[in-house]
Motif scaffolding. Structure first.
Motif, PDB file in Angstrom:
ATOM      1  N   GLN A 119      22.712  -9.566  77.311  1.00  0.00           N
ATOM      2  CA  GLN A 119      22.550  -8.306  76.584  1.00  0.00           C
ATOM      3  C   GLN A 119      21.113  -8.145  76.087  1.00  0.00           C
ATOM      4  OE1 GLN A 119      25.695  -8.492  73.659  1.00  0.00           O
ATOM      5  NE2 GLN A 119      27.230  -7.735  75.103  1.00  0.00           N
ATOM      6  N   SER A 120      20.493  -9.257  75.653  1.00  0.00           N
ATOM      7  CA  SER A 120      19.099  -9.158  75.188  1.00  0.00           C
ATOM      8  C   SER A 120      18.167  -8.839  76.358  1.00  0.00           C
ATOM      9  CB  SER A 120      18.669 -10.433  74.463  1.00  0.00           C
ATOM     10  OG  SER A 120      18.482 -11.495  75.370  1.00  0.00           O
ATOM     11  N   LYS A 121      18.432  -9.402  77.529  1.00  0.00           N
ATOM     12  CA  LYS A 121      17.602  -9.097  78.699  1.00  0.00           C
ATOM     13  C   LYS A 121      17.773  -7.635  79.108  1.00  0.00           C
ATOM     14  CE  LYS A 121      15.741 -13.109  79.088  1.00  0.00           C
ATOM     15  NZ  LYS A 121      14.328 -13.291  78.737  1.00  0.00           N
ATOM     16  N   ALA A 122      18.993  -7.120  79.032  1.00  0.00           N
ATOM     17  CA  ALA A 122      19.231  -5.707  79.356  1.00  0.00           C
ATOM     18  C   ALA A 122      18.496  -4.799  78.376  1.00  0.00           C
ATOM     19  CB  ALA A 122      20.725  -5.409  79.355  1.00  0.00           C
ATOM     20  N   ALA A 123      18.488  -5.162  77.104  1.00  0.00           N
ATOM     21  CA  ALA A 123      17.760  -4.368  76.097  1.00  0.00           C
ATOM     22  C   ALA A 123      16.265  -4.346  76.409  1.00  0.00           C
ATOM     23  CB  ALA A 123      18.012  -4.920  74.699  1.00  0.00           C
ATOM     24  N   THR A 124      15.736  -5.486  76.836  1.00  0.00           N
ATOM     25  CA  THR A 124      14.320  -5.562  77.208  1.00  0.00           C
ATOM     26  C   THR A 124      14.031  -4.623  78.378  1.00  0.00           C
ATOM     27  OG1 THR A 124      14.128  -7.844  76.441  1.00  0.00           O
ATOM     28  CG2 THR A 124      12.521  -7.126  78.097  1.00  0.00           C
ATOM     29  N   LEU A 125      14.889  -4.646  79.400  1.00  0.00           N
ATOM     30  CA  LEU A 125      14.683  -3.787  80.571  1.00  0.00           C
ATOM     31  C   LEU A 125      14.852  -2.318  80.229  1.00  0.00           C
ATOM     32  CD1 LEU A 125      16.522  -6.010  83.170  1.00  0.00           C
ATOM     33  CD2 LEU A 125      14.050  -5.559  83.055  1.00  0.00           C
ATOM     34  N   PHE A 126      15.802  -2.000  79.363  1.00  0.00           N
ATOM     35  CA  PHE A 126      16.017  -0.620  78.943  1.00  0.00           C
ATOM     36  C   PHE A 126      14.758  -0.061  78.274  1.00  0.00           C
ATOM     37  CE2 PHE A 126      17.405   2.454  75.689  1.00  0.00           C
ATOM     38  CZ  PHE A 126      18.010   3.397  76.501  1.00  0.00           C
ATOM     39  N   ALA A 127      14.043  -0.914  77.546  1.00  0.00           N
ATOM     40  CA  ALA A 127      12.855  -0.474  76.806  1.00  0.00           C
ATOM     41  C   ALA A 127      11.610  -0.356  77.688  1.00  0.00           C
ATOM     42  CB  ALA A 127      12.577  -1.449  75.660  1.00  0.00           C
ATOM     43  N   GLU A 128      11.634  -0.934  78.900  1.00  0.00           N
ATOM     44  CA  GLU A 128      10.449  -0.872  79.762  1.00  0.00           C
ATOM     45  C   GLU A 128      10.192   0.555  80.237  1.00  0.00           C
ATOM     46  OE1 GLU A 128      10.233  -3.571  83.049  1.00  0.00           O
ATOM     47  OE2 GLU A 128      10.464  -5.330  81.767  1.00  0.00           O
ATOM     48  N   THR A 129       8.921   0.944  80.195  1.00  0.00           N
ATOM     49  CA  THR A 129       8.550   2.289  80.629  1.00  0.00           C
ATOM     50  C   THR A 129       7.410   2.219  81.641  1.00  0.00           C
ATOM     51  OG1 THR A 129       6.985   2.504  78.800  1.00  0.00           O
ATOM     52  CG2 THR A 129       9.219   3.361  78.435  1.00  0.00           C
ATOM     53  N   HIS A 130       7.254   3.309  82.382  1.00  0.00           N
ATOM     54  CA  HIS A 130       6.097   3.482  83.265  1.00  0.00           C
ATOM     55  C   HIS A 130       4.898   3.855  82.398  1.00  0.00           C
ATOM     56  CE1 HIS A 130       8.253   3.297  87.056  1.00  0.00           C
ATOM     57  NE2 HIS A 130       9.149   4.137  86.578  1.00  0.00           N
ATOM     58  N   HIS A 131       3.729   3.850  82.980  1.00  0.00           N
ATOM     59  CA  HIS A 131       2.517   4.214  82.229  1.00  0.00           C
ATOM     60  C   HIS A 131       2.621   5.622  81.659  1.00  0.00           C
ATOM     61  CE1 HIS A 131       0.424   0.544  83.152  1.00  0.00           C
ATOM     62  NE2 HIS A 131       0.705   0.693  84.445  1.00  0.00           N
ATOM     63  N   GLY A 132       3.336   6.496  82.344  1.00  0.00           N
ATOM     64  CA  GLY A 132       3.507   7.872  81.872  1.00  0.00           C
ATOM     65  C   GLY A 132       4.534   8.005  80.760  1.00  0.00           C
ATOM     66  N   GLY A 133       5.236   6.924  80.450  1.00  0.00           N
ATOM     67  CA  GLY A 133       6.200   6.958  79.359  1.00  0.00           C
ATOM     68  C   GLY A 133       7.646   7.076  79.780  1.00  0.00           C
ATOM     69  N   GLY A 134       7.915   7.389  81.043  1.00  0.00           N
ATOM     70  CA  GLY A 134       9.299   7.498  81.510  1.00  0.00           C
ATOM     71  C   GLY A 134       9.954   6.130  81.651  1.00  0.00           C
ATOM     72  N   ARG A 135      11.262   6.103  81.524  1.00  0.00           N
ATOM     73  CA  ARG A 135      12.011   4.856  81.645  1.00  0.00           C
ATOM     74  C   ARG A 135      11.797   4.251  83.034  1.00  0.00           C
ATOM     75  NH1 ARG A 135      14.823   3.821  77.889  1.00  0.00           N
ATOM     76  NH2 ARG A 135      15.501   5.904  77.350  1.00  0.00           N
ATOM     77  N   ARG A 136      11.503   2.963  83.083  1.00  0.00           N
ATOM     78  CA  ARG A 136      11.220   2.284  84.354  1.00  0.00           C
ATOM     79  C   ARG A 136      12.494   2.026  85.155  1.00  0.00           C
ATOM     80  NH1 ARG A 136       8.117  -3.479  85.347  1.00  0.00           N
ATOM     81  NH2 ARG A 136       8.042  -3.261  87.603  1.00  0.00           N
ATOM     82  N   TRP A 137      13.583   1.701  84.483  1.00  0.00           N
ATOM     83  CA  TRP A 137      14.826   1.315  85.164  1.00  0.00           C
ATOM     84  C   TRP A 137      15.970   2.251  84.778  1.00  0.00           C
ATOM     85  CZ3 TRP A 137      13.266  -1.957  88.609  1.00  0.00           C
ATOM     86  CH2 TRP A 137      12.245  -2.858  88.324  1.00  0.00           C
ATOM     87  N   ALA A 138      16.839   2.537  85.741  1.00  0.00           N
ATOM     88  CA  ALA A 138      18.051   3.321  85.483  1.00  0.00           C
ATOM     89  C   ALA A 138      19.229   2.408  85.154  1.00  0.00           C
ATOM     90  CB  ALA A 138      18.394   4.175  86.703  1.00  0.00           C
TER      91      ALA A 138
END
Length: 189
Positions: free
Chosen positions: A116-135
């Motif tokens: 769950q902590s790893k999923a939270a980390t991935l959820f917070a990752e963004t592209h340089h433009g600010g959009g979410r990196r992962w769906a």
């Protein structure tokens, strides 16, 4: 891409309500990638038999009554379409595991606090433009490693990109049930 999920079906239900394929049971938090304070977790499988196997795989014996629920609803298989270009973090990719400082055994072991902590980390990752990196994320099935599981996240502002295609009430003769039973060595009467 098509993704499948088994759910409790009420043919009279409307979208987003209990008994409909687009209803997500709450509270969440028990799933291995859940973070209910951050997102809704939609658990699906690219293989219809994988969705059935993930739902019913722990049952010792398979019979017609496994589709019934005390609520009066019945298990059904929903098929959704999602965009083919969804960016899904694959836990079956060694480079991705290195990115998170993980070993394959840490994906296999059912340590929900860790995953769950790893999923939270991935959820917070963004592209340089600010959009979410992962769906969402994907990993291999506990019941059958050749099956892949997918968890897509959705929020009030960004719902999971799911478009309902079909709903099939499940029976012992449903192709997905027969294939899952065969793959898991479950005798079907």
């Amino acid at each position: 891409m098509l993704l499948h999920r088994v759910f409790l079906h009420d043919p009279a239900s409307t979208p987003g309500k209990s008994g409909h394929a687009t209803y997500l049971h709450r509270p969440q938090g028990a799933g291995r990638w859940d973070n209910p304070s951050l997102y809704d977790a939609w658990y699906l499988s690219p293989a219809a038999e994988g969705a059935v196997g993930e739902t019913l795989g722990n049952l010792a014996t398979w019979s017609a009554d496994m589709f019934e629920h005390p609520s009066g609803m019945r298990r059904a298989l929903a098929t959704f379409s999602v965009p083919d270009d969804l960016s899904i973090f694959d836990f079956d990719d060694a480079t991705n595991l290195q990115h998170l400082g993980m070993r394959p055994s840490q994906v296999v072991i059912r340590n929900k606090a860790f995953t769950q902590s790893k999923a939270a980390t991935l959820f917070a990752e963004t592209h340089h433009g600010g959009g979410r990196r992962w769906a969402g994320v994907s990993w291999w099935s506990y019941h059958r490693p050749s099956w892949r599981n997918v968890m897509l996240w959705g929020t009030a502002g960004e719902p999971a990109p799911l478009t309902l295609q079909t709903v099939e009430p499940l029976t012992l003769t449903s192709i997905a049930v027969v294939e899952a039973g065969r793959a898991l060595s479950k005798p079907i009467p």
